[in-house]
Write an enzyme that holds these catalytic residues in place. Structure first.
Site, PDB file in Angstrom:
ATOM      1  N   LYS A  35       0.909  -1.143   0.745  1.00  0.00           N
ATOM      2  CA  LYS A  35      -0.461  -0.180   0.224  1.00  0.00           C
ATOM      3  C   LYS A  35       0.862   1.202  -0.105  1.00  0.00           C
ATOM      4  CE  LYS A  35      -4.162  -0.258   2.126  1.00  0.00           C
ATOM      5  NZ  LYS A  35      -4.893  -0.361   3.775  1.00  0.00           N
ATOM      6  N   GLU A 151     -14.338   9.404  14.443  1.00  0.00           N
ATOM      7  CA  GLU A 151     -14.502  10.133  12.714  1.00  0.00           C
ATOM      8  C   GLU A 151     -15.612  10.128  12.566  1.00  0.00           C
ATOM      9  OE1 GLU A 151     -12.653  12.000  11.038  1.00  0.00           O
ATOM     10  OE2 GLU A 151     -14.786  12.284   9.692  1.00  0.00           O
ATOM     11  N   LEU A 153     -16.785  11.039   9.426  1.00  0.00           N
ATOM     12  CA  LEU A 153     -16.541  11.112   7.980  1.00  0.00           C
ATOM     13  C   LEU A 153     -17.402   9.436   6.726  1.00  0.00           C
ATOM     14  CD1 LEU A 153     -14.459   8.463   6.432  1.00  0.00           C
ATOM     15  CD2 LEU A 153     -12.410  10.243   6.874  1.00  0.00           C
ATOM     16  N   ARG A 154     -18.327  10.162   5.869  1.00  0.00           N
ATOM     17  CA  ARG A 154     -18.738   8.885   5.261  1.00  0.00           C
ATOM     18  C   ARG A 154     -17.497   8.471   4.004  1.00  0.00           C
ATOM     19  NH1 ARG A 154     -23.834  12.117   4.342  1.00  0.00           N
ATOM     20  NH2 ARG A 154     -22.094  13.192   3.777  1.00  0.00           N
ATOM     21  N   ALA A 257     -35.896   3.806   1.671  1.00  0.00           N
ATOM     22  CA  ALA A 257     -35.839   2.166   2.574  1.00  0.00           C
ATOM     23  C   ALA A 257     -35.650   2.024   0.663  1.00  0.00           C
ATOM     24  CB  ALA A 257     -37.291   2.403   2.021  1.00  0.00           C
ATOM     25  N   GLY A 262     -25.559  -1.331   5.155  1.00  0.00           N
ATOM     26  CA  GLY A 262     -23.912  -2.356   5.245  1.00  0.00           C
ATOM     27  C   GLY A 262     -23.297  -1.470   5.689  1.00  0.00           C
ATOM     28  N   CYS A 265     -19.146  -0.014   9.087  1.00  0.00           N
ATOM     29  CA  CYS A 265     -19.417   0.592  10.129  1.00  0.00           C
ATOM     30  C   CYS A 265     -20.748  -0.185  10.737  1.00  0.00           C
ATOM     31  CB  CYS A 265     -19.298   2.343   9.712  1.00  0.00           C
ATOM     32  SG  CYS A 265     -17.566   2.824   9.603  1.00  0.00           S
ATOM     33  N   ARG A 332     -17.737  -3.800   1.740  1.00  0.00           N
ATOM     34  CA  ARG A 332     -17.306  -4.782   3.555  1.00  0.00           C
ATOM     35  C   ARG A 332     -18.575  -4.762   3.854  1.00  0.00           C
ATOM     36  NH1 ARG A 332     -12.629  -1.808   6.636  1.00  0.00           N
ATOM     37  NH2 ARG A 332     -13.194   0.233   5.261  1.00  0.00           N
TER      38      ARG A 332
HETATM   39  N1  LIG Z   1     -14.494   3.562   6.819  1.00  0.00           N
HETATM   40  C1  LIG Z   1     -15.592   4.460   7.289  1.00  0.00           C
HETATM   41  O1  LIG Z   1     -15.978   5.261   6.279  1.00  0.00           O
HETATM   42  C2  LIG Z   1     -15.259   4.730   9.006  1.00  0.00           C
HETATM   43  C3  LIG Z   1     -16.005   6.409   8.809  1.00  0.00           C
HETATM   44  C4  LIG Z   1     -15.792   6.259  10.165  1.00  0.00           C
HETATM   45  C5  LIG Z   1     -14.532   5.262  11.228  1.00  0.00           C
HETATM   46  N2  LIG Z   1     -14.014   3.916  11.284  1.00  0.00           N
HETATM   47  C6  LIG Z   1     -14.072   3.892  11.835  1.00  0.00           C
HETATM   48  O2  LIG Z   1     -11.780   4.390  11.428  1.00  0.00           O
HETATM   49  C7  LIG Z   1     -10.964   3.055  11.651  1.00  0.00           C
HETATM   50  C8  LIG Z   1     -10.091   2.405  10.752  1.00  0.00           C
HETATM   51  O3  LIG Z   1     -11.093   2.015   8.916  1.00  0.00           O
HETATM   52  P1  LIG Z   1     -10.683   2.051   7.919  1.00  0.00           P
HETATM   53  O4  LIG Z   1     -12.596   1.792   7.303  1.00  0.00           O
HETATM   54  O5  LIG Z   1     -10.279   3.451   8.003  1.00  0.00           O
HETATM   55  O6  LIG Z   1     -10.403   0.772   7.997  1.00  0.00           O
HETATM   56  P2  LIG Z   1      -9.271  -0.287   6.876  1.00  0.00           P
HETATM   57  O7  LIG Z   1      -9.291  -1.489   6.663  1.00  0.00           O
HETATM   58  O8  LIG Z   1      -9.054   1.262   5.669  1.00  0.00           O
HETATM   59  O9  LIG Z   1      -7.829   0.358   7.497  1.00  0.00           O
HETATM   60  C9  LIG Z   1      -6.700   0.927   8.775  1.00  0.00           C
HETATM   61  C10 LIG Z   1      -5.253  -0.022   7.794  1.00  0.00           C
HETATM   62  O10 LIG Z   1      -4.665   0.130   9.550  1.00  0.00           O
HETATM   63  C11 LIG Z   1      -3.443  -0.378   8.976  1.00  0.00           C
HETATM   64  N3  LIG Z   1      -2.745  -1.105   9.762  1.00  0.00           N
HETATM   65  C12 LIG Z   1      -3.622  -1.754  10.317  1.00  0.00           C
HETATM   66  N4  LIG Z   1      -2.166  -1.773  11.873  1.00  0.00           N
HETATM   67  C13 LIG Z   1      -1.451  -1.089  12.161  1.00  0.00           C
HETATM   68  C14 LIG Z   1       0.090  -0.826  12.460  1.00  0.00           C
HETATM   69  N5  LIG Z   1      -0.084  -1.879  13.776  1.00  0.00           N
HETATM   70  N6  LIG Z   1       0.079  -0.004  12.094  1.00  0.00           N
HETATM   71  C15 LIG Z   1       0.426   0.735  10.977  1.00  0.00           C
HETATM   72  N7  LIG Z   1      -1.225   0.173   9.886  1.00  0.00           N
HETATM   73  C16 LIG Z   1      -1.994  -0.608  11.185  1.00  0.00           C
HETATM   74  C17 LIG Z   1      -3.713  -1.519   7.612  1.00  0.00           C
HETATM   75  O11 LIG Z   1      -3.309  -1.991   6.790  1.00  0.00           O
HETATM   76  C18 LIG Z   1      -4.818  -0.430   7.335  1.00  0.00           C
HETATM   77  O12 LIG Z   1      -4.366  -0.445   5.978  1.00  0.00           O
HETATM   78  C19 LIG Z   1     -11.590   1.818  12.229  1.00  0.00           C
HETATM   79  O13 LIG Z   1     -12.181   1.841  13.492  1.00  0.00           O
HETATM   80  C20 LIG Z   1     -13.406   2.383  12.159  1.00  0.00           C
HETATM   81  O14 LIG Z   1     -14.569   1.632  12.173  1.00  0.00           O
HETATM   82  C21 LIG Z   1     -14.806   3.510   9.973  1.00  0.00           C
END
Ligand SMILES: NC(=O)c1ccc[n+]([C@@H]2O[C@H](COP(=O)([O-])OP(=O)(O)OC[C@H]3O[C@@H](n4cnc5c(N)ncnc54)[C@H](O)[C@@H]3O)[C@@H](O)[C@H]2O)c1
Length: 436
Positions: A35, A151, A153-154, A257, A262, A265, A332
């Site tokens: 990545k 966070e 964001l959507r 509706a 899904g 989150c 997801r």
């Molecule tokens: N995706 C969303 O829309 C969203 C919105 C708000 C909050 N969140 C929350 O934010 C968090 C992250 O979500 P996401 O969708 O960005 O996840 P994601 O799976 O897209 O990204 C997580 C990243 O963290 C990396 N990672 C894991 N362990 C690591 C480590 N020890 N060191 C460095 N990198 C590491 C992974 O390789 C991955 O790239 C979650 O808790 C989620 O619930 C997500």
């Protein structure tokens, strides 16, 4: 300000890039070396409108760096955001392994006063655990603060949401700590633009995130249940939703509706909130119902399909839309997964198209026999029925007369209510939608 963001996924990459755009020097860290290498070449691993341009510009202007070297990234910044994943564990609790790993690294490499800002969605009490781990690992050599900054964001509008949040929430253990000034400084461009910054105690910040997502999921399950009622009563859910949503106390958003919520989150956060409730002795009966309605909703479209084609064996079913919502490639917990699996179980032949989520979907449906087509028309060609599962604008704009000609059958089951019933009838389709 020098800022490190650990975890370069949907949240971390957007956070890091937007903070660079706001004028900070940002290092984005990920354990996934592929990545990081892709990002250095300007290849963005996710589909998120507007993000690529911002990444490329800030990288070129040297406000944004990418690395897998956690140690040097932590050591060169006063502020470390953690945005790693918190996926569900086998009991649906948030798996905090990655968050704790980042806390350990922070404690191990700390070389002066620093602030650990958690962006991941974590259950109440996590920040306290993070603080203890850092304390243990660092041996108390340096001062530090832990902030919970959930966070909101959507996906699909992530950059816009980060830059224009409805609110910024920062939970602090001590409201007078230096961390408060740091948070104020980081978010000052957004606050100057009128966005509210709310300081809370640290437990409340952790809960705000789960309560917000659970409330939105509840709105979706509510409108889906009212949609089922409308079908039996001979009413139209889109009109009912409009009438409800005009009430300021309710609001029109999240009243569409469909085939259920899904994504990465809502499903996991509702489940984790329920579990955390159980752990501390609070039974969230309302959230149990939210989940049950959502599970049932996912297969309602298949029931509608089967009411017209009871035996799906060898029938060709076209699927338009795979991602859990438009403008993202995130698969997801997408309802399409449940629906396609059900169709496959019934012996149907599935041909699918999604504008951006096909690569991720291919990984999920490996060796399943699902055929991924290049265009929506290719997927619909010779299909006995067509199911619309994601409300991408391009599906609204298709030439439906052409679709009618290329399909073998005439049934469209619209899981997102994107077409006009009268138009569909005039074109000769048998048209089934949700709650209308
Ligand atoms: N995706 C969303 O829309 C969203 C919105 C708000 C909050 N969140 C929350 O934010 C968090 C992250 O979500 P996401 O969708 O960005 O996840 P994601 O799976 O897209 O990204 C997580 C990243 O963290 C990396 N990672 C894991 N362990 C690591 C480590 N020890 N060191 C460095 N990198 C590491 C992974 O390789 C991955 O790239 C979650 O808790 C989620 O619930 C997500």
């Amino acid at each position: 300000m020098n800022i490190t963001v650990i975890g370069t996924g949907y949240v971390g990459l957007v956070t890091g890039t937007c903070l660079a755009e706001l004028g900070n020097s940002v290092v984005c860290v990920d354990i996934n070396k592929d990545k990081i290498e892709s990002l250095k070449k300007g290849i963005i691993p996710i589909y998120e409108p507007g993000l690529e341009e911002l990444v490329k510009r800030n990288y070129k202007e040297k406000r944004l760096e990418f690395t897998s070297d956690t140690k040097s990234a932590i050591q060169k910044s006063e502020v470390v955001f953690s945005a790693v994943g918190t996926p569900p564990d086998k009991d649906h609790r948030a798996d905090l392994t990655a968050v704790m790993k980042v806390a350990e690294s922070f404690g191990e490499y700390i070389n002066g006063y620093k602030v650990f800002i958690n962006k991941s969605t974590v259950p109440v009490g996590t920040s306290e655990k993070v603080r203890k781990i850092i304390q243990e690992k660092s041996g108390g050599k340096y001062e530090f603060d832990v902030v919970d900054n959930p966070e909101f964001l959507r996906e699909g509008t992530a950059v816009k949401d980060f830059m224009n949040p409805d609110r910024i929430v920062a939970g602090l253990r001590n409201k007078n700590s230096h961390a408060r000034e740091i948070i104020e400084k980081i978010y000052s461009p957004l606050v100057r633009a009128g966005r509210p910054l709310l300081f809370t105690d640290i437990h409340s910040a952790e809960i705000i995130k789960y309560a917000s997502n659970s409330f939105l999921a509840m709105k979706i399950s509510f409108i889906n249940e009212v949609a089922s009622f409308c079908e039996l009563a001979g009413a139209d859910i889109t009109e009912v939703a409009k009438g409800i949503g005009l009430d300021d106390r309710i609001g029109s958003r999240f009243l569409h509706a469909g085939i259920g919520y899904g994504g990465s989150c809502f499903p996991k956060d509702v489940k984790a909130f329920i579990q955390k409730g159980k752990d501390i002795g609070c039974e969230f009966s309302i959230l149990g119902a939210v989940e049950d309605v959502n599970e049932a909703q996912k297969t309602k479209l298949v029931d509608k399909l089967k009411s017209e084609i009871p035996n799906l064996k060898n029938k060709k079913i076209a699927i338009w839309g795979l991602a859990f919502k438009p403008k993202t490639d995130d698969m997801r917990e997408a309802p399409s997964i449940t629906i396609i699996n059900k169709l496959l179980e019934e012996g149907a032949r599935v041909s699918a198209f999604d504008p951006v989520a096909m690569e991720n979907a291919k990984n999920i449906f490996k060796k399943s026999g699902v055929i991924f087509e290049k265009t929506s028309y290719d997927a619909a060609t010779a299909a006995d029925a067509l199911l619309v599962l994601t409300e991408w604008d391009e599906f609204r704009a298709v030439d439906l007369k052409k679709v009618k000609k290329i399909m073998k059958g005439d049934l469209i089951c619209d899981g997102r209510n994107i077409y006009n019933k009268k138009d569909m009838a005039e074109m000769g389709f048998k048209y089934k939608s949700i709650g209308r």
